[in-house]
Scaffold this active site. Structure first.
Site: not given
Length: 630
Positions: A2, A27, A73, A109-110, A503, A507, A510, A526, A625
């Site tokens: 946010c 963000r 957000w 925010n929060g 990673e 990607k 995402e 396994h 972000k």
């Protein structure tokens, strides 16, 4: 996550508020809004982009000299106009003086953890809630405590709030005043000067023409470069031409005004189709900038106290989230093989919620692109509370809370990263972490001068090596054509390249929304081998290192089950193209630094697959972000 922008000025502040929101779009958000005082409170909100909010503001002729704005957000309540900030309190329905007009406006925010308890109490007093958010309780709570002094009402409300917050609030009866507070979420104050040439703090106070609050200095780029970083527990009272700050004990304090250059132009798209594409191709420059000035391996690269600190520690604890966590996983291999220091890597959001065994001789390393990651900051503070006071951060923002909180730091120079899926921030983190491994090795006398010179030579060659890897893009695009219709994928790696496989899978998840999982290749038999069919592409990171023969055996296991392989192989690894095996050859083997190179084709694979699937590459669904709440 946010974003907040707020201002008290003697001019129409709406264009600056909306422009500030646009600079915070990177963000991530799913709604946005602005509220101003203009003979009462006026508000516009949207679940579309800030550009649509701008059109709405213009059409409704919303103007004002005092205002707050927000990008949200969603956490509590779905993305919807009635859940978008700013939130109003109209007063309790039991209050005969209530006219139905907004009295208090809030952006936040929060997360307010005890909002249900507060909401229940406020409903008993006659307050009617219009949203499902936790934030609306703040508006009603402040309204319930208001007795003609907004700052007094805020200070009375803060002890009743549990959780994390950055707040900006104004009241219709005090049109040239905004109050704010910070606890666990970033908030800065910007000072607009009538005479930008003033240099003395007293002169600055006398010449203040407007005052801003924001969650990020970038929101104020081009408006003011005079920034005050509020500290944990601070409350701020902003008037036209002045401000005052009180600390968590309600004592008046003075915080330094710093000149901070936030480069709004750094986020220009230029000739690229998406910011992610731009940022992938900026990696050679970002690495070069991050290593600029590194002429030798000296602890002082991490701060004046680094030599003394490095001499005192005997192990390393790395705390990070998401992509930064994977960079820490790579660093573990480097720190143990080069510096000979036992290293533990923890997911920050998990670390502080379990019993751990603290060691005061631990170097606690946090990794964060923004330096404001809530979970990582909380984990850092927890580690310090356990007596582990030697702290260091790898961060891309020199003015961030993480840098201010840590004893030592290395600021990467990736520049502004707009795409939610991190690329250049990740590779610059790796470069800084390898440098940390070298400096710790030297401090512990585990690095001879010949090895030091060779490692530095290889690091200086990284930008050129990355350019050669980026030239593989056409081959990666051919792979992407195969992935477009897939819904699942496996990624394999061993040693330092296992975190790179993780990673790569992240990607793909995402930005393409393809389900992807990464495994250490030796774990195939396994369990994960049960998933392998010709419909499940398997991506393998295969550098020619000491584990290559083991990895080849793992790849044969995949082929024997009909799996289709996509292999990133070094030129001398003797892995050849064949039916069911697609090979891209890396330009050169790069030893310990190989992870920095091998991740780039995986970034490109995710990017081009996402483009082909038509997803929102830079702003993938449900993601933000900078994660500034738990």
């Amino acid at each position: 996550m946010c974003g907040i922008v707020a201002a008290v000025s003697d001019r129409n502040i709406v264009p600056i508020l909306v422009q500030g929101l646009q600079r915070l779009e990177y963000r991530g958000y799913d709604s946005c809004g602005v509220a101003v005082y203009s003979e009462g409170l006026k508000r516009a909100r949207s679940t579309l982009r800030v550009s649509e909010l701008m059109e709405q503001v213009s059409a409704e002729h919303i103007e004002g000299k005092t205002g707050i704005a927000h990008t949200r957000w969603a956490t509590h309540g779905a993305p919807a106009v009635h859940n978008a900030h700013p939130h109003f309190s109209h007063g309790p329905t039991l209050d005969a003086s209530s006219t139905g007009e907004g009295r208090v406006a809030v952006v936040h925010n929060g997360i307010i953890e005890n909002y249900e308890e507060l909401k229940s109490n406020l409903q008993k007093k006659g307050y009617v809630f219009q949203s499902q958010t936790d934030t609306e309780v703040v508006a009603h709570l402040v309204d319930s405590l208001y007795r003609g002094d907004l700052f007094a009402a805020l200070k009375e409300a803060l002890p009743l709030l549990r959780g994390a917050y950055a707040l900006a609030i104004f009241h219709k009866d005090e049109p040239n005043r905004i109050v704010g507070a910070k606890a666990g979420s970033p908030l800065i104050l910007g000072v607009g000067l009538a005479n930008s040439g003033a240099s003395q703090s007293k002169e600055k106070t006398a010449l203040i023409s407007e005052v801003f609050l924001a969650s990020d200095a970038m929101a104020l780029a081009g408006v003011t470069d005079q920034i005050v970083y509020l500290e944990e527990g601070d409350a701020v009272d902003v008037h036209l031409g002045s401000y005052k700050i009180e600390d968590k004990n309600k004592a008046p304090v003075t915080r330094a005004v710093k000149t901070v250059t936030a480069h709004s132009g750094a986020a220009e798209l230029g000739p690229y189709t998406h910011y992610m594409q731009k940022e992938i191709f900026e990696q050679p420059r970002a690495i070069a900038d991050t290593l600029e000035g590194v002429v030798g391996v000296v602890p002082e690269l991490f701060g004046e106290k680094a030599r003394a600190v490095f001499g005192q520690i005997d192990n390393v604890l790395i705390l990070a989230c998401g992509t930064s966590y994977y960079s820490g996983c790579v660093a573990k291999y480097w720190l143990e093989s080069v510096a000979k220091l036992s290293t533990q890597v923890e997911i920050a959001s998990e670390y502080r919620y379990r019993q751990s065994v603290p060691n005061p001789k631990t170097l606690v390393v946090t990794i964060s692109q923004s330096g404001e990651t809530a979970d990582t900051l909380a984990a850092l503070k927890h580690a310090k509370s356990l007596g582990m006071l030697h702290t260091l951060t790898i961060c891309n923002v020199s003015t961030s809370a993480m840098v201010r909180e840590c004893e030592l730091s290395y600021v990467t120079r990736a520049g502004v990263e707009v795409g939610v899926a991190s690329t250049k921030a990740f590779t610059t983190q790796l470069a800084a972490l390898f440098l940390l491994a070298l400096c710790l090795a030297q401090a512990k006398e585990n690095l001879d001068s010949q090895s030091q010179d060779q490692f530095l030579k290889e690091m200086r060659h990284l930008p050129a090596a990355l350019q050669a890897v980026l030239a593989l893009e056409p081959q990666v695009m051919r792979w992407a054509e195969d992935f477009v219709l897939k819904e699942n994928a496996l990624f394999l790696g061993r040693g330092t390249h296992y975190p790179i496989a993780m990673e790569g899978a992240l990607k793909l998840k995402e930005i393409t929304y393809i389900h992807a999982e990464a495994y250490a290749a030796g774990e195939l038999k396994h369990g994960p081998l049960a998933l392998v069919t010709d419909a499940m592409p398997v991506v393998a990171v295969a550098p020619n290192d000491s584990l290559i023969e083991k990895l080849k055996s793992n790849l044969q296991e995949v082929r024997a089950r009909g799996g289709v392989l996509y292999v990133l192989a070094d030129s001398d690894s003797k892995i050849e193209n064949a039916p069911g095996i697609h090979v891209i050859r890396m330009p050169e083997h790069y030893g310990l630094l190989s992870p920095i190179l091998h991740v780039v084709p995986l970034q490109l694979l995710a990017y081009h697959t996402a483009c082909a699937r038509g997803t929102d590459v830079d702003k993938p669904r449900n993601l933000a972000k900078s994660v500034t709440v738990e």
